[in-house]
Write an enzyme that holds these catalytic residues in place. Structure first.
Site, PDB file in Angstrom:
ATOM      1  N   ASP A   1     -16.788 -17.286  11.463  1.00  0.00           N
ATOM      2  CA  ASP A   1     -16.385 -17.787  10.149  1.00  0.00           C
ATOM      3  C   ASP A   1     -17.541 -17.744   9.142  1.00  0.00           C
ATOM      4  O   ASP A   1     -18.630 -17.259   9.452  1.00  0.00           O
ATOM      5  CB  ASP A   1     -15.817 -19.201  10.318  1.00  0.00           C
ATOM      6  CG  ASP A   1     -14.673 -19.512   9.382  1.00  0.00           C
ATOM      7  OD1 ASP A   1     -14.557 -18.862   8.337  1.00  0.00           O
ATOM      8  OD2 ASP A   1     -13.880 -20.423   9.703  1.00  0.00           O
TER       9      ASP A   1
ATOM     10  N   ASP B   1      -7.252 -18.076   3.483  1.00  0.00           N
ATOM     11  CA  ASP B   1      -6.410 -18.575   4.569  1.00  0.00           C
ATOM     12  C   ASP B   1      -4.926 -18.456   4.240  1.00  0.00           C
ATOM     13  O   ASP B   1      -4.491 -18.722   3.127  1.00  0.00           O
ATOM     14  CB  ASP B   1      -6.706 -20.044   4.837  1.00  0.00           C
ATOM     15  CG  ASP B   1      -8.086 -20.272   5.398  1.00  0.00           C
ATOM     16  OD1 ASP B   1      -8.706 -19.299   5.846  1.00  0.00           O
ATOM     17  OD2 ASP B   1      -8.535 -21.430   5.379  1.00  0.00           O
TER      18      ASP B   1
END
Length: 531
Positions: free
Chosen positions: A167, A222
């Protein structure tokens, strides 16, 4: 998890809906680079398939959850359908490293450590994935790997990890490519094959360099479990086909199938992800998944399109209002075609075999990939498509066609030709009397570009702008979405990135009238013919 802290999750979800505009700022023609060569680690020769716990469980990950999910996948047909990775997301570790600086699995959540759950997952013939972050802390505030790449990679390898989702939170402003490359090299140094999934949220033009660093890269913010989010993600990812291929995939985020959209919308997402050769990472409660959800996730005909060995991402063939046609060439010569209805009411969507790249046959076979039924056509591909839904065909017959087309591009309303007076980057296109000169000879490529000057320069939406009035200029060909154009059946030419129409300014018919992008209105100053 990606791009989220636990306390700011809702704020981060908003990124998915606004990312297209952010991409337009980030992707400038000046800084564009050709796609890198694929990472040569032998993995993800077709897009990876598996499960990730974040969408359904958030921080509530545990040994028992991963074991029960793996066992369900083993027994419910998912493993047989091709799903092989069972991936742990954020919150699996303690808040601090140990005295030697090593990551520590949370003993309450993983009493047998990560190695223990890896052994169990491997015993089922599946593989285990884990999550970390290319910053000082993960999105949920656990220790990140920035500055600890070699140490953490060695831990992952020693535990038997097969997949790393990496990430981008708390990155301290350090260059993304250097951070991700450091972990790439650390994973390689372990000697263990670990699939490397970059989760950089579509920032830093990751698609232009991701192939040399990871096996996949997130192209968007996202996703959320609603149709609007899914649609925005699709729009952001669909124009990036030039950058994907075996071992290196555009990743529009995990699947939300089974998490609250309608069955029609779930089938649409699964079809679009397969057509775009995206990783298929299920994000729902697998042990309790409904029969409908499992039937979508394990549709062998659709999975075969995603996993096709040719490794081509499908492209938009046409987009008219809310009606999209995508085509994806397949290794055996067939073409997968998706008719996608973005709108709120049922509609008939049509294309032709020639438009999707098949010619030369008196009839073609259409296999509906959701119903399994077959039909024949002499060239028309058409279906009534439900609101927010798809019809997906595999088209067989004929030979490859629809390749590059060259010639003048004529403005229907003015009776003149699209023209550039010289090959200088940034020169705005205009219309002039047709004369066959070099600046009026255009090639429409298989990458949906309009090139001129021997293929070195391409028609370009200036500075990646997406508003009405954006100048249509020429720029060095780079394959980015602001250089991709769709030739539609009504004669319009629309920009893949903006959805706007190529337009002669003010409906002028004068010599030298400039060409720009404008809201599509069906008038003749937005109609063009090629050749």
């Amino acid at each position: 998890m990606s791009m989220r802290t636990i306390t700011a999750r809702l704020g981060h979800l908003a990124v998915a809906a606004t990312l297209t505009a952010a991409m337009a700022v980030a992707m400038t023609s000046v800084t564009a680079a050709p796609p890198a060569q694929a990472l040569d680690n032998g993995l993800a020769r077709t897009p990876q398939m598996g499960f990730n716990d974040w969408n359904a469980y958030g921080c509530n990950v545990s040994d028992s959850l991963i074991r029960s999910t793996a066992l369900a996948m083993h027994n419910n047909g998912m493993q047989a359908a091709g799903y092989q990775y069972v991936n742990i997301d954020d919150c699996w570790m303690t808040r601090n490293r140990d005295g030697s600086g090593n990551l520590v699995p949370d003993p309450a959540k993983f009493p047998n450590g990560i190695a223990g759950v890896a052994t169990y997952v491997h015993s089922l013939g599946l593989k285990l994935g884990i999550y970390e972050d290319a910053g000082t802390a993960t999105c949920a505030g656990y220790p990140g790997s920035l500055g600890h790449e070699r140490q953490d990679a060695n831990s992952f390898a020693s535990w038997g990890v097969d997949y790393l989702k990496y990430d981008n939170c708390n990155n301290q402003g350090v260059n993304a490519q250097s951070r991700y490359t450091a972990m790439r090299d650390a994973l390689a140094a372990t000697g263990r094959q670990i699939l490397f999934s970059l989760c950089s949220w579509g920032q830093d033009n990751v698609w232009t360099w991701g192939a040399g660093v990871g096996n996949s890269w997130r192209t968007t913010g996202d996703i959320a479990a609603n149709y609007t989010s899914m649609l925005n993600i699709f729009h952001s990812n669909v124009g990036l086909a030039n950058y994907a291929g075996p071992g290196a995939w555009n990743d529009p985020d995990m699947l939300e199938v089974g998490n609250g959209m309608s069955a029609t919308e779930d089938r649409a997402e699964f079809s679009l992800w397969a057509e775009m050769a995206a990783p298929l990472i299920a994000g729902t409660n697998i042990p309790n998944a409904s029969a409908t959800t499992l039937s979508i996730l394990t549709n062998s005909r659709v999975v075969a399109v995603d996993q096709d060995s040719l490794g081509r991402q499908g492209r938009l063939v046409s987009s008219s209002g809310a009606h999209d046609v995508l085509a994806k060439p397949l290794a055996n010569g067939d073409v997968s075609v998706v008719l996608f209805n973005e709108g709120g009411s049922a509609a008939t969507i049509s294309t032709t075999t020639a438009a999707v790249g098949r010619t030369g046959a008196s009839s073609y076979t259409l296999t509906d990939l959701w119903t399994g039924t077959t039909a024949t056509t002499t060239g028309t591909i058409s279906a009534s498509v439900p609101a927010h839904g798809v019809v997906m065909y595999r088209v067989a017959g004929g030979t490859t066609g629809g390749g590059p087309t060259a010639g003048p591009v004529r403005a229907v309303g003015a009776g003149k030709c699209l023209d550039v007076p010289d090959a200088t980057a940034g020169t705005q296109a205009r219309i002039e009397p047709c004369g066959g000169q070099t600046g009026q000879t255009w090639t429409y490529t298989t990458g949906n570009q309009l090139s001129v000057d021997g293929g070195t320069m391409c028609l370009d939406a200036y500075d990646n702008q997406t508003g009405a009035g954006t100048k249509a200029v020429i720029w060095s060909c780079n394959g980015q979405p602001n250089q991709q154009w769709l030739r539609n059946g009504n004669g319009t030419v629309t920009g893949v990135q903006s959805g706007l129409c190529l337009d002669v300014t003010g409906a002028s018919t004068a010599d030298g009238a400039l060409v720009e992008l404008w809201t599509c209105n069906g008038q003749t100053n937005q109609q063009w013919t090629l050749g």
